[in-house]
Motif scaffolding. Structure first.
Motif, mmCIF file in Angstrom:
data_model
loop_
_atom_site.group_PDB
_atom_site.id
_atom_site.type_symbol
_atom_site.label_atom_id
_atom_site.label_comp_id
_atom_site.label_asym_id
_atom_site.label_seq_id
_atom_site.Cartn_x
_atom_site.Cartn_y
_atom_site.Cartn_z
ATOM 1 N N SER A 30 42.755 19.472 42.736
ATOM 2 C CA SER A 30 42.934 20.631 43.624
ATOM 3 C C SER A 30 42.361 20.375 45.009
ATOM 4 N N TYR A 31 43.054 20.900 45.998
ATOM 5 C CA TYR A 31 42.624 20.815 47.395
ATOM 6 C C TYR A 31 42.593 22.220 47.971
ATOM 7 N N GLY A 32 41.890 22.386 49.112
ATOM 8 C CA GLY A 32 41.979 23.655 49.830
ATOM 9 C C GLY A 32 40.939 24.672 49.411
ATOM 10 N N CYS A 33 41.345 25.939 49.421
ATOM 11 C CA CYS A 33 40.373 27.023 49.276
ATOM 12 C C CYS A 33 40.094 27.325 47.803
ATOM 13 N N GLN A 34 39.117 28.209 47.593
ATOM 14 C CA GLN A 34 38.720 28.589 46.230
ATOM 15 C C GLN A 34 39.900 29.160 45.453
ATOM 16 N N MET A 35 40.814 29.839 46.166
ATOM 17 C CA MET A 35 41.961 30.436 45.470
ATOM 18 C C MET A 35 42.823 29.359 44.826
ATOM 19 N N ASN A 36 42.922 28.219 45.483
ATOM 20 C CA ASN A 36 43.696 27.119 44.915
ATOM 21 C C ASN A 36 43.025 26.564 43.663
ATOM 22 N N PHE A 37 41.692 26.476 43.704
ATOM 23 C CA PHE A 37 40.956 25.998 42.527
ATOM 24 C C PHE A 37 41.130 26.996 41.381
ATOM 25 N N ASN A 67 47.412 20.153 43.388
ATOM 26 C CA ASN A 67 47.515 21.521 43.903
ATOM 27 C C ASN A 67 47.044 21.500 45.356
ATOM 28 N N THR A 68 47.997 21.624 46.267
ATOM 29 C CA THR A 68 47.765 21.199 47.652
ATOM 30 C C THR A 68 47.496 22.343 48.634
ATOM 31 N N CYS A 69 47.012 21.941 49.808
ATOM 32 C CA CYS A 69 46.649 22.875 50.884
ATOM 33 C C CYS A 69 47.368 22.464 52.162
ATOM 34 N N SER A 70 47.778 23.449 52.953
ATOM 35 C CA SER A 70 48.499 23.170 54.198
ATOM 36 C C SER A 70 47.760 23.679 55.424
ATOM 37 N N ILE A 71 46.534 24.119 55.252
ATOM 38 C CA ILE A 71 45.880 24.902 56.298
ATOM 39 C C ILE A 71 45.739 24.131 57.611
ATOM 40 N N ARG A 72 45.457 22.830 57.489
ATOM 41 C CA ARG A 72 45.398 21.976 58.675
ATOM 42 C C ARG A 72 46.181 20.708 58.378
ATOM 43 N N GLY A 102 51.175 24.385 44.930
ATOM 44 C CA GLY A 102 50.376 25.007 45.980
ATOM 45 C C GLY A 102 51.070 25.131 47.319
ATOM 46 N N CYS A 103 50.257 25.193 48.359
ATOM 47 C CA CYS A 103 50.757 25.595 49.677
ATOM 48 C C CYS A 103 51.667 24.575 50.330
ATOM 49 N N MET A 104 51.392 23.285 50.098
ATOM 50 C CA MET A 104 52.252 22.267 50.687
ATOM 51 C C MET A 104 53.626 22.307 50.017
ATOM 52 N N CYS A 185 47.797 30.724 61.530
ATOM 53 C CA CYS A 185 47.595 30.513 60.098
ATOM 54 C C CYS A 185 48.887 30.389 59.294
ATOM 55 N N VAL A 186 48.916 29.415 58.421
ATOM 56 C CA VAL A 186 50.103 29.117 57.627
ATOM 57 C C VAL A 186 50.124 29.928 56.312
ATOM 58 N N VAL A 187 48.973 30.521 55.951
ATOM 59 C CA VAL A 187 48.843 31.154 54.621
ATOM 60 C C VAL A 187 49.913 32.225 54.326
ATOM 61 N N PRO A 188 50.227 33.134 55.274
ATOM 62 C CA PRO A 188 51.253 34.138 54.937
ATOM 63 C C PRO A 188 52.591 33.501 54.563
ATOM 64 N N PHE A 189 52.855 32.291 55.082
ATOM 65 C CA PHE A 189 54.116 31.615 54.765
ATOM 66 C C PHE A 189 54.053 30.901 53.412
ATOM 67 N N THR A 190 52.845 30.495 53.032
ATOM 68 C CA THR A 190 52.741 29.719 51.790
ATOM 69 C C THR A 190 52.365 30.580 50.596
ATOM 70 N N ARG A 191 51.793 31.733 50.853
ATOM 71 C CA ARG A 191 51.310 32.572 49.753
ATOM 72 C C ARG A 191 52.047 33.902 49.643
ATOM 73 N N GLY A 192 52.875 34.192 50.623
ATOM 74 C CA GLY A 192 53.689 35.405 50.520
ATOM 75 C C GLY A 192 52.932 36.694 50.784
ATOM 76 N N GLY A 221 40.079 36.707 47.389
ATOM 77 C CA GLY A 221 41.298 37.182 48.054
ATOM 78 C C GLY A 221 41.240 36.712 49.502
ATOM 79 N N GLN A 222 42.391 36.575 50.161
ATOM 80 C CA GLN A 222 42.373 36.166 51.577
ATOM 81 C C GLN A 222 41.768 37.251 52.447
ATOM 82 N N ASN A 223 41.888 38.499 52.007
ATOM 83 C CA ASN A 223 41.284 39.605 52.747
ATOM 84 C C ASN A 223 40.888 40.663 51.710
HETATM 85 FE FE1 F3S Z 1 44.168 28.008 50.511
HETATM 86 FE FE2 F3S Z 1 44.954 25.965 51.916
HETATM 87 FE FE3 F3S Z 1 46.706 27.501 50.807
HETATM 88 S S1 F3S Z 1 43.276 27.262 52.386
HETATM 89 S S2 F3S Z 1 45.773 29.505 50.625
HETATM 90 S S3 F3S Z 1 45.200 26.249 49.754
HETATM 91 S S4 F3S Z 1 46.852 26.632 52.815
#
Ligand code: F3S
Ligand code: SAH
Ligand code: SF4
Length: 472
Positions: A30-37, A67-72, A102-104, A185-192, A221-223
């Motif tokens: 897993s990569y990225g934020c706690q939500m991805n983990f 499980n990927t991340c796209s944030i940067r 995940g997000c990628m 921020c890319v999150v609204p596009f990757t997480r809906g 949660g993101q918010n």
């Molecule tokens: Fe988290 Fe990265 Fe997606 S920070 S919500 S895994 S773009």
């Protein structure tokens, strides 16, 4: 051998065969934020029911999922490099399945299959229930993709398989998606779209964790401040437009699970964080004295371009409210340097905000343009990389001083610590966190994971407090 016995023996042999052979090995990274983990734990649970056991050794796996991340941009290039390291493995074992979650996966969709020939499977964050079907497709020789986003999916009924976990603290997802549209921020596009999870299922998960020895949950949660759910007092779901469980009420419900269950949450949003949440935190000792409140920039002009929905003054007002309602509450933040058009003066405003607030901790990044975001479409990514990096270094150096100052103030104090287990550096030491989320290291004595103990702080670095047990 009589007939009955023979059949029994054969029957047993079949069962043994099935269990041994049908359990395939899943390697999940897993990569990225706690939500991805946290999502990875849901994926492990879904696949566990379909014959996959997790392994820590990718060389013995039948299925590799990243499980990927796209944030940067860097987060994506890390994954692409990681994929390269599986090249030889796949050559030697063509039946090995490699999937991107995940997000990628969500951002790149089918194009990932074209760009990364090794990949067999692309699955977005709302499509994990479909994984077993998609895997059958891949086993039948087809590449497979599901990146449908959902307005309802919260995986509320799935009991996560806890992975790489210390057995003391666990994540609970309380909502998914984000409706905020910060321009970078890319999150609204990757997480809906944003959706909240039934609070009763959240409380049930917290109770189950407590029963299994966990002593800390982090609500994710993101918010989190826009968490909402319609439910009546009897616990029945009703169909009206008024939210009957807001985030403060959810916190209270989880706080009641047990006074020995610590509660943390992430992430709060400065535009939405209410005094009601702060008063609830103050009321319950087991809700930790710690708020992660990402500011991003100290300049109102930059915040406006970022579409964050607050000004510098509003943010400082929220900080004052935290300090007034929860004295001693630790505060951390996220900062982005070198956003589109950021002037030297605007950068200095971020520094001056840091000097005013003196965050206990911060995650700091230089701006990385993300495809399709508002900023990418509207503004020029015009700050040279060296400037972005120099500003970032300045911010990091200042934060290190502030973290050190904050930790030094703890020297001599006795703090309550939840023991997490052996410290990373030495087996002679144990570690755990105080309510304010600072890591504390102390000589191992007669304590075990999950105990609450008192530690007198003797020394510190910018990252860690060091002390001795005074009471256990
Ligand atoms: Fe988290 Fe990265 Fe997606 S920070 S919500 S895994 S773009
Ligand atoms: N939902 C959270 C943050 C999620 S992303 C919130 O609103 O605060 C975590 C952090 O990554 C953000 O707070 C931001 O500081 C950083 N980040 C997001 N997009 C970025 C980008 N394009 N470039 C650099 N940092 C970014
Ligand atoms: Fe991204 Fe903003 Fe949503 Fe956070 S609140 S996930 S920064 S769009």
């Amino acid at each position: 051998m009589n007939q009955v016995l023979k059949e029994e023996v054969q029957g047993t042999a079949t069962i043994l065969d099935r269990t041994e052979k049908s359990y395939k090995k899943l390697y999940l990274e897993s990569y990225g934020c706690q939500m991805n983990f946290s999502d990875s734990e849901i994926v492990a649970s879904i696949l566990d029911k379909h014959g996959y056991q997790t392994t820590r050794n990718f060389e013995e796996s039948n299925l590799i999922l990243l499980n990927t991340c796209s944030i940067r941009e860097k987060a994506e290039s890390t994954v692409r490099n990681r994929l390269k390291s599986f090249n030889a493995l796949k050559k030697n074992n063509p039946s090995l399945i490699i999937g991107i979650l995940g997000c990628m996966a969500e951002r790149m969709k089918e194009s990932l299959l074209e760009e990364e020939k090794l990949v067999d499977l692309v699955v977005g964050p709302d499509a994990y229930r479909d994984l077993p079907r998609l895997l059958v497709e891949v086993e039948d020789g087809h590449k497979s993709v599901n990146v449908l986003l959902s307005r309802e999916e919260t995986y509320a009924d799935i009991s996560p398989v806890r992975l790489d976990n210390n057995g003391v603290s666990a994540f609970i997802s309380i909502m998914r998606g984000c409706d905020n549209m910060c321009s970078f921020c890319v999150v609204p596009f990757t997480r809906g779209r944003e959706r909240s999870r039934n609070p009763l299922s959240i409380v049930a998960e917290a109770k189950e964790l407590y029963k299994n020895g966990y002593r800390e949950v982090t609500l994710l949660g993101q918010n989190v401040d826009s968490y909402r759910w319609n439910v009546n007092k009897k616990g029945e779901i009703i169909n009206n437009e008024n939210p009957t469980t807001d985030f403060a009420e959810l916190l209270e419900m989880v706080a009641h699970v047990d006074p020995n269950l610590r509660i943390r949450f992430s992430t709060s949003h400065p535009k939405d964080m209410t005094d009601k949440v702060l008063h609830t935190m103050q009321k319950y000792k087991n809700i930790c004295n710690y708020i992660h409140l990402p500011v991003q920039s100290g300049s109102s002009a930059v915040l406006k371009k970022m579409n964050r929905g607050y000004t510098r003054e509003w943010y400082l007002g929220r900080i004052d409210a935290i300090k007034r309602i929860i004295p001693g509450c630790a505060i951390s933040t996220d900062i982005i340097t070198g956003f589109c058009g950021e002037t030297d003066h605007e950068h200095k405003e971020t520094i001056s905000l840091m000097n005013k607030v003196k965050f206990d901790f911060a995650y700091m990044f230089f701006y990385s343009e993300r495809p399709k975001t508002l900023a990418q479409r509207k503004f020029e990514d015009d700050i040279p990389l060296e400037t972005k990096k120099a500003r970032l270094q300045e911010v990091i150096d200042i934060q290190r001083e502030h973290s050190l100052e904050s930790n030094k103030r703890q020297i001599g104090n006795v703090v309550e610590v939840l023991v997490e287990g052996p410290s990373k550096k030495s087996n002679d030491f144990y570690c755990g966190r105080n309510s304010e989320n600072t890591m504390i290291v102390f000589p191992k004595e007669n304590v075990k994971k999950g105990d609450y103990i008192f530690v007198r702080i003797k020394d510190c670095t910018a990252a860690t407090l060091k002390g001795e047990i005074v009471l256990s």
